[in-house]
Design an enzyme around this catalytic site. Structure first.
Site, mmCIF file in Angstrom:
data_model
loop_
_atom_site.group_PDB
_atom_site.id
_atom_site.type_symbol
_atom_site.label_atom_id
_atom_site.label_comp_id
_atom_site.label_asym_id
_atom_site.label_seq_id
_atom_site.Cartn_x
_atom_site.Cartn_y
_atom_site.Cartn_z
ATOM 1 N N CYS A 52 -26.657 20.664 -1.645
ATOM 2 C CA CYS A 52 -26.856 21.893 -0.872
ATOM 3 C C CYS A 52 -25.759 22.917 -1.156
ATOM 4 C CB CYS A 52 -26.869 21.540 0.614
ATOM 5 S SG CYS A 52 -26.845 22.978 1.706
ATOM 6 N N TRP A 80 -31.905 14.832 6.940
ATOM 7 C CA TRP A 80 -31.053 14.295 5.879
ATOM 8 C C TRP A 80 -30.698 12.857 6.251
ATOM 9 C CZ3 TRP A 80 -29.735 16.949 1.457
ATOM 10 C CH2 TRP A 80 -29.958 18.346 1.458
ATOM 11 N N THR A 85 -29.686 20.549 9.571
ATOM 12 C CA THR A 85 -29.094 21.128 8.364
ATOM 13 C C THR A 85 -27.700 20.572 8.070
ATOM 14 O OG1 THR A 85 -28.125 22.999 9.592
ATOM 15 C CG2 THR A 85 -30.359 23.287 8.734
ATOM 16 N N VAL A 86 -27.345 20.641 6.801
ATOM 17 C CA VAL A 86 -25.971 20.420 6.352
ATOM 18 C C VAL A 86 -25.447 21.768 5.835
ATOM 19 C CG1 VAL A 86 -26.168 17.987 5.770
ATOM 20 C CG2 VAL A 86 -26.835 19.687 4.073
ATOM 21 N N TYR A 116 -33.683 32.128 -2.852
ATOM 22 C CA TYR A 116 -34.693 31.487 -1.998
ATOM 23 C C TYR A 116 -35.845 32.452 -1.702
ATOM 24 C CZ TYR A 116 -31.783 27.404 -1.061
ATOM 25 O OH TYR A 116 -31.052 26.243 -1.195
#
Length: 332
Positions: free
Chosen positions: A45, A78, A112-113, A176
């Site tokens: 990421c 995740w 999220t990370v 993105y």
């Protein structure tokens, strides 16, 4: 990172994060304290990669432990599939969502990370990636290594913020916007907007080694993680194909300069990067086949940027060797 495609096929990022901060004064109830927190990342990421770089440059390894999720995730979370038994050895959880739910039951947004988790409670404290690295530079200062660089120097903060904002909206998020466009017109607008920004950055970096001032700052960290993923992922997978990074002379030399600087290339895992994007984004790549290329050996070639002057770490020094257990496997 959370995102969705809005009406008209335009990509929108969900930017509503858990904005609790870990600060020197503990104003939000979470004071900076060695050993109290664990940084959870995935090497794949770009947003998490920033925190890995900054933690290493500032020498926070002994005060803030790190846990690595695998490169892929399912629709829920995740996971810690790189660890024995698929469980994080410190938090003792198999899925990052467990830490989110410990803090906010039935947390409705994306898992999220990067995320910082309080070890004793197992609760996520924050996943606000943009603030996280700024706080590492400012709020965690008492625990920086001797010789840590000033990544967010006070006299340059306004300019760093201005450049970093443009890098975020146009480049970090711009790729993105291309990749997840749901309509031809939205994609073409996104493509034009991205490459206009890359042209602006090329012009800016033609006669200066770094984005702001004459040393590496937060702005460079934020741009680097997108450039590192450009040829392996964004050029093909996200259709950002006016040119490869390797065909943009200034940006390619700039990216190699950073890559060859301790803290940057040694935190970049191209294998995991490719696995993540090509396997997880099955709507874009239904076969989930991971490309064999591109050839990465060019990252280690001379870049010639030293001729522009600049001092990578200012009055500081490079970080030492990467810690055992945190090394990226040799990729060349």
């Amino acid at each position: 990172m959370g995102a969705y495609v809005a009406g008209g096929g335009e990509f929108k990022r969900d930017t509503n994060y858990i904005t609790t901060r870990i600060t020197a004064d503990g104003a939000d109830g979470y004071p900076v304290e060695p050993g109290r927190y664990r940084l959870i990342v995935a090497r794949a990421c770009p947003w998490a990669n920033r925190t890995i770089i900054v933690r290493r440059l500032l020498g926070l390894e002994d005060v803030l432990s790190i846990g690595f999720c695998g490169p892929t995730h399912d629709e829920r979370s995740w996971t810690f599939d790189l660890d024995p038994g698929g469980v994080d050895p410190v938090l003792e959880i198999p899925r990052l969502q467990d830490a989110y739910f410990a803090r906010i039951p039935d947390y409705p947004k994306g898992i999220t990370v990067p995320a910082i988790v309080e070890v004793s409670t197992g609760q996520v404290v924050t996943n606000d990636f943009a603030q996280m690295t700024l706080d590492f530079s400012t709020e965690w200062r008492a625990y920086h290594r001797h010789g840590a660089p000033e990544l967010y120097p006070e006299p340059l903060r306004d300019e760093i913020d201005e450049v970093a904002h443009r890098v975020y909206t146009e480049v970090n998020n711009g790729v993105y916007r291309c990749g997840f466009a749901g309509a031809q017109e939205s994609y073409e607008k996104a493509y034009d907007r991205l490459f206009a920004a890359l042209d602006w950055l090329s012009d800016r970096l033609t006669d200066r080694r770094y984005l702001v001032g004459d040393t590496i700052t937060e702005a460079d960290v934020r741009l680097f993680t997108t450039l590192a993923r450009f040829d392996p992922v964004y050029h093909g997978h996200f259709k950002c194909n006016r040119a490869k990074l390797a065909e943009m002379p200034v940006l390619w030399a700039y990216a190699r300069d950073l890559f060859q600087t301790p803290g940057f290339g040694d935190t970049t895992d191209f294998v995991q990067i490719k696995q993540h994007y090509y396997i997880v984004h099955a709507d874009i790549n239904p076969t989930r086949i991971v490309p064999k290329g591109p050839d990465l050996s060019g990252w280690l070639t001379p870049h010639g940027r030293e001729a522009l002057g600049g001092r990578p770490f200012g009055d500081g020094t490079p970080p030492g060797p990467t810690r055992e257990g945190e090394r990226v496997p040799d990729q060349f």
